[in-house]
Design a protein around this motif. Structure first.
Motif, short mmCIF file in Angstrom:
data_model
loop_
_atom_site.label_atom_id
_atom_site.label_comp_id
_atom_site.label_asym_id
_atom_site.label_seq_id
_atom_site.Cartn_x
_atom_site.Cartn_y
_atom_site.Cartn_z
N ASP A 1 0.82 -1.20 0.01
CA ASP A 1 0.17 0.05 -0.07
C ASP A 1 0.84 1.24 -0.10
OD1 ASP A 1 -2.29 -1.44 0.07
OD2 ASP A 1 -2.43 -1.77 2.26
N ASN A 2 2.03 1.25 -0.66
CA ASN A 2 2.92 2.25 -0.65
C ASN A 2 3.32 3.09 0.92
OD1 ASN A 2 3.39 1.95 -3.44
ND2 ASN A 2 1.60 3.59 -4.08
N LYS A 3 3.14 2.22 1.95
CA LYS A 3 3.27 2.87 3.31
C LYS A 3 3.81 1.97 4.22
CE LYS A 3 -1.35 1.78 4.65
NZ LYS A 3 -2.52 2.55 5.24
N LEU A 4 4.11 0.45 3.68
CA LEU A 4 4.60 -0.50 4.66
C LEU A 4 5.82 -1.34 3.76
CD1 LEU A 4 4.82 -1.81 7.50
CD2 LEU A 4 3.34 -3.54 6.33
N LEU A 5 7.11 -1.36 4.30
CA LEU A 5 8.03 -2.30 3.69
C LEU A 5 8.03 -3.39 4.58
CD1 LEU A 5 10.57 -3.01 2.02
CD2 LEU A 5 11.95 -1.62 3.58
N ARG A 6 7.87 -4.70 3.91
CA ARG A 6 7.86 -5.72 5.00
C ARG A 6 9.03 -6.79 4.36
NH1 ARG A 6 3.71 -8.31 7.52
NH2 ARG A 6 2.30 -6.86 6.08
N ILE A 7 10.16 -7.05 5.10
CA ILE A 7 11.22 -7.80 4.87
C ILE A 7 11.17 -9.12 5.39
CG2 ILE A 7 13.94 -7.72 5.09
CD1 ILE A 7 13.57 -4.74 5.70
N VAL A 8 11.42 -10.19 4.71
CA VAL A 8 11.21 -11.58 5.07
C VAL A 8 12.54 -12.21 5.05
CG1 VAL A 8 10.04 -13.90 4.95
CG2 VAL A 8 8.71 -11.73 4.55
N ILE A 9 12.96 -12.57 6.07
CA ILE A 9 14.48 -13.46 6.16
C ILE A 9 14.04 -14.81 6.53
CG2 ILE A 9 16.69 -13.67 7.07
CD1 ILE A 9 16.38 -10.66 7.54
N THR A 10 14.62 -15.85 5.78
CA THR A 10 14.30 -17.22 6.16
C THR A 10 15.53 -17.76 7.01
OG1 THR A 10 13.17 -17.33 3.94
CG2 THR A 10 13.88 -19.53 5.17
N LYS A 11 15.10 -18.28 7.76
CA LYS A 11 16.24 -19.04 8.95
C LYS A 11 16.56 -20.35 8.54
CE LYS A 11 14.10 -17.47 13.22
NZ LYS A 11 13.42 -18.00 14.59
N SER A 12 17.87 -20.50 8.53
CA SER A 12 18.40 -21.99 8.21
C SER A 12 17.89 -22.90 9.04
CB SER A 12 20.02 -21.84 8.09
OG SER A 12 20.27 -20.95 6.97
N GLU A 13 17.99 -22.77 10.55
CA GLU A 13 17.62 -23.55 11.59
C GLU A 13 16.18 -23.14 11.69
OE1 GLU A 13 16.86 -25.91 14.33
OE2 GLU A 13 19.12 -26.13 13.37
N ARG A 14 15.40 -24.30 11.37
CA ARG A 14 14.01 -24.04 11.57
C ARG A 14 13.17 -24.78 12.59
NH1 ARG A 14 13.20 -24.09 5.05
NH2 ARG A 14 14.58 -22.40 4.78
N SER A 15 13.90 -25.21 13.62
CA SER A 15 13.47 -26.17 14.51
C SER A 15 12.85 -25.43 15.90
CB SER A 15 14.75 -27.03 15.07
OG SER A 15 15.59 -26.14 15.88
N GLY A 16 12.98 -24.39 15.84
CA GLY A 16 12.26 -23.39 16.92
C GLY A 16 13.31 -23.30 17.97
N ARG A 17 14.75 -23.74 17.80
CA ARG A 17 15.54 -23.47 19.04
C ARG A 17 16.32 -22.32 18.70
NH1 ARG A 17 14.37 -28.86 18.37
NH2 ARG A 17 13.95 -30.14 20.02
N ASP A 18 15.97 -21.55 17.64
CA ASP A 18 16.87 -20.58 17.09
C ASP A 18 16.09 -19.27 17.13
OD1 ASP A 18 18.77 -18.97 15.90
OD2 ASP A 18 18.33 -19.37 13.95
N CYS A 19 15.62 -18.79 18.38
CA CYS A 19 15.11 -17.77 18.80
C CYS A 19 16.17 -16.45 18.63
CB CYS A 19 14.34 -17.86 20.13
SG CYS A 19 13.12 -16.38 20.38
N TRP A 20 15.89 -15.44 17.74
CA TRP A 20 16.64 -14.63 17.80
C TRP A 20 16.70 -13.52 18.92
CZ3 TRP A 20 17.57 -12.50 11.95
CH2 TRP A 20 17.88 -13.55 11.25
N LYS A 21 17.61 -12.82 19.52
CA LYS A 21 17.39 -12.04 20.59
C LYS A 21 17.28 -10.63 20.07
CE LYS A 21 19.49 -14.63 24.07
NZ LYS A 21 20.68 -14.87 25.21
N SER A 22 17.86 -10.37 18.52
CA SER A 22 17.95 -9.14 18.02
C SER A 22 17.60 -9.18 16.52
CB SER A 22 18.98 -8.23 18.29
OG SER A 22 20.21 -8.93 17.86
#
Length: 159
Positions: free
Chosen positions: A80-101
């Motif tokens: 809608d010309n007002k939101l930039l959505r950036i999607v980064i795919t994790k290599s580790e997808r088990s749920g044990r890789d919770c980013w702190k930042s």
């Protein structure tokens, strides 16, 4: 059974430019744009683990992502010309890789938000692992179990 993410929603980490959140598989940054911003006014790149985002000549993001990622799956869209959505795919997808930042040393989740993110990822992982199995365990019981496991690890590390 409804998908857990649908029940609880995303656990967002607020930032000066918008917010970021994560799922088992992805980390998503949502950057608020000035209304009318066009995609051609945005430069957004993930090279290795280095993320850079420039909007209308102004640097918004510049740093290293803290986890391993699949650069070929990197995606960004303008909505809608007002939101930039950036999607980064994790290599580790088990749920044990919770980013702190979102980036090393930048845009950290406060401890309560990070704890809620970890709980959500744990619950998503449990739901995925038990899909199709009758599960009478409540989410509160899972949170208590998760806390007990973290406490046991902390005690073992302290010894």
């Amino acid at each position: 059974m409804a998908d857990f993410a649908e029940k609880i929603g995303e656990i967002e980490c607020k930032t000066p430019w918008g917010c970021w959140y994560q799922t088992l598989e992805e980390v998503v940054a949502e950057v608020a744009l000035e209304p009318g911003t066009k995609a051609k006014e945005i430069k957004c790149k993930l090279s290795g683990k280095k993320l850079t985002t420039v909007v209308r000549g102004k640097e918004i993001l510049n740093g290293t992502v803290p986890g391993n990622v699949v650069t070929d799956d990197f995606l960004w869209t303008v909505e809608d010309n007002k939101l930039l959505r950036i999607v980064i795919t994790k290599s580790e997808r088990s749920g044990r890789d919770c980013w702190k930042s979102l980036l090393d040393g930048q845009y950290p989740a406060d401890p309560q938000v990070h704890d809620n993110m970890e709980k959500k990822l744990t619950m998503e992982r449990v739901q995925r692992e038990t899909q199709g199995v009758e599960n009478t365990t409540s989410w509160e019981q899972i949170w208590q179990w998760d806390a007990a496991v973290k406490n046991s690890i902390a005690i073992a590390n302290a010894e």
